[in-house]
Design an enzyme around this catalytic site. Structure first.
Site, mmCIF file in Angstrom:
data_model
loop_
_atom_site.group_PDB
_atom_site.id
_atom_site.type_symbol
_atom_site.label_atom_id
_atom_site.label_comp_id
_atom_site.label_asym_id
_atom_site.label_seq_id
_atom_site.Cartn_x
_atom_site.Cartn_y
_atom_site.Cartn_z
ATOM 1 N N GLY A 1 2.555 6.165 -8.774
ATOM 2 C CA GLY A 1 1.233 5.887 -8.246
ATOM 3 C C GLY A 1 0.418 7.111 -7.919
ATOM 4 O O GLY A 1 -0.800 7.140 -8.135
ATOM 5 N N GLU B 1 14.897 5.223 -16.486
ATOM 6 C CA GLU B 1 15.089 5.766 -15.142
ATOM 7 C C GLU B 1 16.537 6.195 -14.920
ATOM 8 O O GLU B 1 16.801 7.266 -14.361
ATOM 9 C CB GLU B 1 14.717 4.710 -14.099
ATOM 10 C CG GLU B 1 13.246 4.398 -14.012
ATOM 11 C CD GLU B 1 12.943 3.168 -13.178
ATOM 12 O OE1 GLU B 1 11.770 2.925 -12.892
ATOM 13 O OE2 GLU B 1 13.902 2.440 -12.817
ATOM 14 N N GLN C 1 2.108 3.007 -5.650
ATOM 15 C CA GLN C 1 1.279 2.282 -6.611
ATOM 16 C C GLN C 1 0.140 1.545 -5.906
ATOM 17 O O GLN C 1 -0.995 1.528 -6.397
ATOM 18 C CB GLN C 1 2.134 1.283 -7.402
ATOM 19 C CG GLN C 1 3.075 1.907 -8.419
ATOM 20 C CD GLN C 1 2.368 2.472 -9.645
ATOM 21 O OE1 GLN C 1 1.211 2.180 -9.901
ATOM 22 N NE2 GLN C 1 3.075 3.302 -10.382
ATOM 23 N N GLU D 1 12.862 -4.847 -4.116
ATOM 24 C CA GLU D 1 13.865 -5.504 -3.277
ATOM 25 C C GLU D 1 13.252 -6.388 -2.192
ATOM 26 O O GLU D 1 13.936 -7.244 -1.626
ATOM 27 C CB GLU D 1 14.801 -4.469 -2.642
ATOM 28 C CG GLU D 1 14.135 -3.469 -1.699
ATOM 29 C CD GLU D 1 13.702 -2.188 -2.375
ATOM 30 O OE1 GLU D 1 13.716 -1.134 -1.714
ATOM 31 O OE2 GLU D 1 13.327 -2.238 -3.569
ATOM 32 N N TYR E 1 0.837 -1.206 0.000
ATOM 33 C CA TYR E 1 0.000 0.000 0.000
ATOM 34 C C TYR E 1 0.868 1.251 0.000
ATOM 35 O O TYR E 1 0.695 2.161 0.788
ATOM 36 C CB TYR E 1 -0.957 0.000 1.203
ATOM 37 C CG TYR E 1 -2.124 0.947 1.041
ATOM 38 C CD1 TYR E 1 -3.180 0.637 0.196
ATOM 39 C CD2 TYR E 1 -2.162 2.163 1.727
ATOM 40 C CE1 TYR E 1 -4.251 1.507 0.033
ATOM 41 C CE2 TYR E 1 -3.225 3.042 1.584
ATOM 42 C CZ TYR E 1 -4.263 2.709 0.738
ATOM 43 O OH TYR E 1 -5.322 3.578 0.577
ATOM 44 N N GLY E 2 1.843 1.245 -0.924
ATOM 45 C CA GLY E 2 2.673 2.431 -1.103
ATOM 46 C C GLY E 2 2.104 3.293 -2.217
ATOM 47 O O GLY E 2 0.897 3.364 -2.415
ATOM 48 N N HIS F 1 5.795 -4.110 -12.600
ATOM 49 C CA HIS F 1 7.148 -3.973 -13.151
ATOM 50 C C HIS F 1 7.701 -5.381 -13.293
ATOM 51 O O HIS F 1 7.466 -6.233 -12.431
ATOM 52 C CB HIS F 1 8.009 -3.134 -12.204
ATOM 53 C CG HIS F 1 9.425 -2.927 -12.664
ATOM 54 N ND1 HIS F 1 9.774 -2.768 -13.990
ATOM 55 C CD2 HIS F 1 10.588 -2.846 -11.956
ATOM 56 C CE1 HIS F 1 11.082 -2.589 -14.081
ATOM 57 N NE2 HIS F 1 11.593 -2.648 -12.864
#
Length: 339
Positions: free
Chosen positions: A134, A195, A28, A84, A25-26, A108
């Site tokens: 997000g 990126e 994105q 990670e 729940y970050g 991703h």
């Protein structure tokens, strides 16, 4: 030529009767979950109990479970935790609880493409990757718009995974802007390259080098900040709206001449040679191995460089100048209290 899909090409009914579990729940995670909920999809959240994500998701009125419980309940699992941590969470929480015929999604391709996660053959594996952070996915959805998405299918035992991916992309707003089909490999390698050499690494290094050059030449830090950082948004918005030529049409002839004649002196053949080296590191898996080892060692280089960046004078000057522009806080993309 790639095919672009829109809402009219997606059948969201395929998700009817299916429970979608968003793991994480970050940035994105909060966007996907809330957009899915408002698209009338049966969605739950899987996060560590008692953590920031748990509290924020509950505050948003969402049903929240630990990842293992969410996986047991789900027909569709979307992995939206940081790269990670994803492999460990998958192995300990998701893999023991995943059912035959489940749809396992990613935003991703990193962990699938580089073999950190290897789902069993009875699991459908797809990707829906919004081409934006997000917070933008959420803000554009709320405006009635959307962020373009990429979709890909890695495993398809149920023979309808593409339809599920299209429905999911449509439900988070991607079908409003356009959905392009790709592969896990292409998305992963081009995303990392973009990126590193342009969007994040290239841009921030260019900004800092320009700022330092002006300050070292005796110009005020405030002027250097405005010219090398603040006004980047003005130029990027013009490029975003209509391409590079649109930006050149809008700026002065003096600025355009400087762009055309001096830009190639900054981004030289040597720069492009270095870009090719970086692309090779991505394609060969060298970067992925380096990042995985960095994370296993508790990110010493990552943490040190992040702290150095936070202490750079451009950040201190920027904070003071932004405090003079209260309108920047209105409708801001990043709200840390929510995600």
């Amino acid at each position: 030529m790639v095919k672009i899909y829109y809402d009219k090409d997606a059948d969201k009914k395929i998700l009817k009767g299916k429970k979608v579990a968003v793991i994480g729940y970050g940035s994105q995670g909060h966007a996907h979950t809330n957009n899915l909920k408002e698209s009338n999809i049966d969605v739950i959240v899987g996060v560590k109990k008692g953590g920031a994500g748990w509290n924020k998701a509950q505050k948003a009125g969402l049903k929240v479970f630990i990842p293992s419980e969410a996986a047991k309940k789900a027909d569709v699992i979307m992995m939206l935790v940081p790269d990670e941590y994803m492999a460990d969470i998958y192995r300990t929480e998701i893999a023991p609880n995943i059912k035959k015929g489940t749809y396992l999604g990613f935003a991703h391709g990193f962990n699938i493409h580089f073999g950190q996660i290897v789902p069993p053959s009875f699991v459908n594996v797809f990707m829906v990757a919004p081409k934006g952070p997000g917070h933008l996915v959420r803000s554009e959805y709320l405006k009635g718009s959307g962020v373009p998405c990429l979709i890909a299918v890695q495993q398809d035992p149920s023979q309808n995974t593409k339809k599920v991916a299209l429905a999911y992309a449509s439900a988070i707003g991607g079908g409003r802007a356009g959905v392009i089909q790709t592969t896990f490999r292409e998305e992963t390698e081009t995303d990392l390259f973009g990126e590193q050499v342009v969007l994040c690494g290239g841009l921030t290094s260019l900004i800092i080098a320009g700022y330092e050059t002006l300050v070292e030449a005796g110009y005020s830090p405030e002027m250097a900040y405005f010219e090398c950082l603040h006004e980047v948004k003005l130029i990027v918005d013009l490029i975003y709206e209509g391409g590079i030529s649109n930006m050149r049409y809008s700026i002065s002839n003096t600025a355009q001449y400087g762009d055309l004649t001096r830009g190639p002196r900054i981004i030289t053949k040597k720069t492009k040679e270095e870009m090719k080296k970086i692309l090779d590191e991505i394609q060969s898996g060298k970067f992925a191995k380096e990042w995985i080892l960095e994370c296993k060692a508790n990110k010493p280089v990552f943490n040190a460089l992040t702290k150095m960046g936070e202490k750079h004078p451009v950040e201190e000057v920027g904070a003071k100048l932004r405090a003079m522009m209260p309108w920047l806080k209105k409708g801001k993309l990043v709200d840390k209290s929510k995600a």
